[in-house]
Design a protein around this motif. Sequence first.
Motif, mmCIF file in Angstrom:
data_model
loop_
_atom_site.group_PDB
_atom_site.id
_atom_site.type_symbol
_atom_site.label_atom_id
_atom_site.label_comp_id
_atom_site.label_asym_id
_atom_site.label_seq_id
_atom_site.Cartn_x
_atom_site.Cartn_y
_atom_site.Cartn_z
ATOM 1 N N ASP A 12 45.820 1.647 115.062
ATOM 2 C CA ASP A 12 46.214 0.791 113.879
ATOM 3 C C ASP A 12 47.096 1.437 112.981
ATOM 4 O O ASP A 12 46.776 2.303 112.596
ATOM 5 C CB ASP A 12 44.766 0.348 113.069
ATOM 6 C CG ASP A 12 43.986 -0.734 113.732
ATOM 7 O OD1 ASP A 12 44.837 -1.401 114.677
ATOM 8 O OD2 ASP A 12 42.904 -0.900 113.335
ATOM 9 N N ARG A 13 48.341 0.790 112.755
ATOM 10 C CA ARG A 13 49.256 1.477 111.690
ATOM 11 C C ARG A 13 49.440 0.290 110.608
ATOM 12 O O ARG A 13 49.587 -0.737 110.599
ATOM 13 C CB ARG A 13 50.597 1.607 112.525
ATOM 14 C CG ARG A 13 51.626 2.222 111.793
ATOM 15 C CD ARG A 13 52.797 2.669 112.608
ATOM 16 N NE ARG A 13 53.799 3.056 111.780
ATOM 17 C CZ ARG A 13 53.920 4.259 111.262
ATOM 18 N NH1 ARG A 13 52.940 5.237 111.069
ATOM 19 N NH2 ARG A 13 55.413 4.502 110.585
ATOM 20 N N THR A 14 49.122 0.986 109.366
ATOM 21 C CA THR A 14 49.576 0.361 108.153
ATOM 22 C C THR A 14 50.713 0.761 107.472
ATOM 23 O O THR A 14 50.751 1.867 107.287
ATOM 24 C CB THR A 14 48.081 0.304 107.187
ATOM 25 O OG1 THR A 14 47.091 -0.232 107.936
ATOM 26 C CG2 THR A 14 48.161 -0.379 105.844
ATOM 27 N N LEU A 15 51.569 -0.308 106.955
ATOM 28 C CA LEU A 15 52.831 0.232 106.118
ATOM 29 C C LEU A 15 52.660 -0.834 104.906
ATOM 30 O O LEU A 15 52.446 -2.026 104.894
ATOM 31 C CB LEU A 15 54.061 -0.050 106.933
ATOM 32 C CG LEU A 15 54.187 0.351 108.440
ATOM 33 C CD1 LEU A 15 55.253 -0.278 108.896
ATOM 34 C CD2 LEU A 15 54.074 1.822 108.202
ATOM 35 N N VAL A 16 52.780 0.108 103.787
ATOM 36 C CA VAL A 16 52.599 -0.542 102.328
ATOM 37 C C VAL A 16 54.186 -0.309 101.780
ATOM 38 O O VAL A 16 54.558 0.748 101.709
ATOM 39 C CB VAL A 16 51.822 0.383 101.439
ATOM 40 C CG1 VAL A 16 51.720 -0.134 100.107
ATOM 41 C CG2 VAL A 16 50.358 0.311 102.256
ATOM 42 N N LEU A 17 54.757 -1.426 101.646
ATOM 43 C CA LEU A 17 56.184 -1.729 101.425
ATOM 44 C C LEU A 17 56.377 -1.120 99.633
ATOM 45 O O LEU A 17 55.381 -1.363 99.026
ATOM 46 C CB LEU A 17 56.699 -2.953 101.392
ATOM 47 C CG LEU A 17 56.421 -3.450 102.979
ATOM 48 C CD1 LEU A 17 57.281 -4.671 102.955
ATOM 49 C CD2 LEU A 17 57.243 -2.275 103.647
ATOM 50 N N LYS A 18 57.330 -0.641 99.396
ATOM 51 C CA LYS A 18 57.826 -0.392 98.119
ATOM 52 C C LYS A 18 58.061 -1.510 97.266
ATOM 53 O O LYS A 18 58.060 -1.573 95.904
ATOM 54 C CB LYS A 18 59.046 0.819 98.192
ATOM 55 C CG LYS A 18 58.689 2.138 98.481
ATOM 56 C CD LYS A 18 59.820 3.027 97.937
ATOM 57 C CE LYS A 18 59.573 4.512 98.260
ATOM 58 N NZ LYS A 18 60.713 5.308 97.948
ATOM 59 N N SER A 19 58.594 -2.586 97.880
ATOM 60 C CA SER A 19 59.147 -3.772 97.208
ATOM 61 C C SER A 19 58.899 -5.018 97.988
ATOM 62 O O SER A 19 58.503 -4.724 99.235
ATOM 63 C CB SER A 19 60.661 -3.500 96.890
ATOM 64 O OG SER A 19 61.261 -3.292 98.112
ATOM 65 N N ALA A 20 59.119 -6.127 97.631
ATOM 66 C CA ALA A 20 58.972 -7.326 98.259
ATOM 67 C C ALA A 20 59.759 -7.134 99.804
ATOM 68 O O ALA A 20 61.079 -6.690 99.925
ATOM 69 C CB ALA A 20 59.363 -8.549 97.711
ATOM 70 N N MET A 21 59.299 -7.784 100.549
ATOM 71 C CA MET A 21 59.690 -7.752 102.093
ATOM 72 C C MET A 21 60.949 -8.477 102.181
ATOM 73 O O MET A 21 61.116 -9.667 101.787
ATOM 74 C CB MET A 21 58.724 -8.338 103.067
ATOM 75 C CG MET A 21 59.333 -8.086 104.588
ATOM 76 S SD MET A 21 58.113 -8.827 105.771
ATOM 77 C CE MET A 21 56.533 -7.833 105.502
ATOM 78 N N GLU A 22 61.972 -7.930 102.565
ATOM 79 C CA GLU A 22 63.357 -8.270 103.002
ATOM 80 C C GLU A 22 63.497 -8.685 104.289
ATOM 81 O O GLU A 22 63.518 -7.815 105.186
ATOM 82 C CB GLU A 22 64.394 -7.540 102.474
ATOM 83 C CG GLU A 22 65.914 -8.031 102.473
ATOM 84 C CD GLU A 22 66.704 -7.159 102.100
ATOM 85 O OE1 GLU A 22 68.220 -7.197 102.255
ATOM 86 O OE2 GLU A 22 66.770 -6.067 101.261
ATOM 87 N N TYR A 23 63.703 -9.715 104.570
ATOM 88 C CA TYR A 23 63.723 -10.230 106.204
ATOM 89 C C TYR A 23 65.301 -10.172 106.459
ATOM 90 O O TYR A 23 66.208 -10.471 105.605
ATOM 91 C CB TYR A 23 63.273 -11.659 106.444
ATOM 92 C CG TYR A 23 61.886 -12.022 106.290
ATOM 93 C CD1 TYR A 23 60.967 -11.516 107.011
ATOM 94 C CD2 TYR A 23 61.500 -12.422 104.888
ATOM 95 C CE1 TYR A 23 59.558 -11.914 107.075
ATOM 96 C CE2 TYR A 23 59.859 -12.341 104.678
ATOM 97 C CZ TYR A 23 59.054 -12.089 105.664
ATOM 98 O OH TYR A 23 57.706 -12.117 105.685
ATOM 99 N N ASP A 24 65.392 -9.738 107.751
ATOM 100 C CA ASP A 24 66.899 -9.470 108.119
ATOM 101 C C ASP A 24 67.417 -8.380 107.419
ATOM 102 O O ASP A 24 68.857 -8.343 107.140
ATOM 103 C CB ASP A 24 67.674 -10.795 108.201
ATOM 104 C CG ASP A 24 68.854 -10.610 109.067
ATOM 105 O OD1 ASP A 24 68.792 -9.925 110.029
ATOM 106 O OD2 ASP A 24 69.878 -11.214 108.757
#
Length: 316
Positions: A12-24
């Motif tokens: 299991d790998r969990t990634l917590v983003l710094k900012s809102a997800m940017e697609y593409d």
Amino acid sequence: MIVVISLNSAIDRTLVLKSAMEYDGINYVQDSYTAAGGRGINIARAIHSLGGRCNVLGFCAGNNGRTLKDTLTGLGIGHDFTEIAGETRVNTQIVDVDGGQTYFNEHGPEMTDADYLRFLEKLKLYLAPENLIVLAGSIPPGMTEKQYLRIVKTIKRTGAKLLIDSDGNTLQKVMPYKPDFIKPNSRELSILTGQPRTLDPEETLQRIQPLIDGDEVANICASIGKNGAVFAFDHEVPLYVVASDEDLARRNPSAIGNGDAMLGAIAHAYEQNMSNEELAKFAVAMGTATAALPGTQMATMKDAYYVYENLKVYTM
């Protein structure tokens, strides 16, 4: 002895983003967590975190499988996996800044009939009437429904107690074999019963009580998210258990495996011969305490008892 069967384990790998997800585009990670995972593995880690002992059986493959085994060995959790070709899957969770969670779950390596027979022979070495068997997680690629049910029948024939935590469709198939305990969440319960999903305690009890009365299962814990859990037992008054508002406010948006932590607590409670009320309180306390931690971290006994003292318990 507690034996946890994890047929489709994972990293299991969990990634917590710094900012809102940017697609593409490029996304930057604030925190990341990696752990041995899959329902069965999480349950084993919960049992271990509470001071209990268990052995994990199932399949593992490739470099990821070796990482899985090394991780469990490092934690002091016993294991006896059946090695197969391919690679143990990696499940990835992405946590956005607003707490939204997106999951990418891989299928996992495909099991052959020869792999299955090797696993079945190994399983038989761990079956005894005094043992507690936890069968958790999804059916792995290559395993048929008939093969899965053969595992259930093999366990039940020995007289060992069987706790099952799986998806609603799988639960439907195993009910004729009368498991000793099931732990569906609201979505799984909806599939199991064919009724609309609900987070209401009274409606949840209306869904699960007929399963007890019809002698399809002896005990049920139906978890309903922040609303706690409803417990129905054979020949005992049902209970509704929910954490205090203060403890619920501590929930971490990146936490996963809360339901697995609950079943780990249930298995440990069985092993310690706790009363059903103590078991119910202990399960909700462990799930709530684990929800306050990031990633797939499991709460300790100390964490659970902190929540345990403030639980609200109602007879239904």
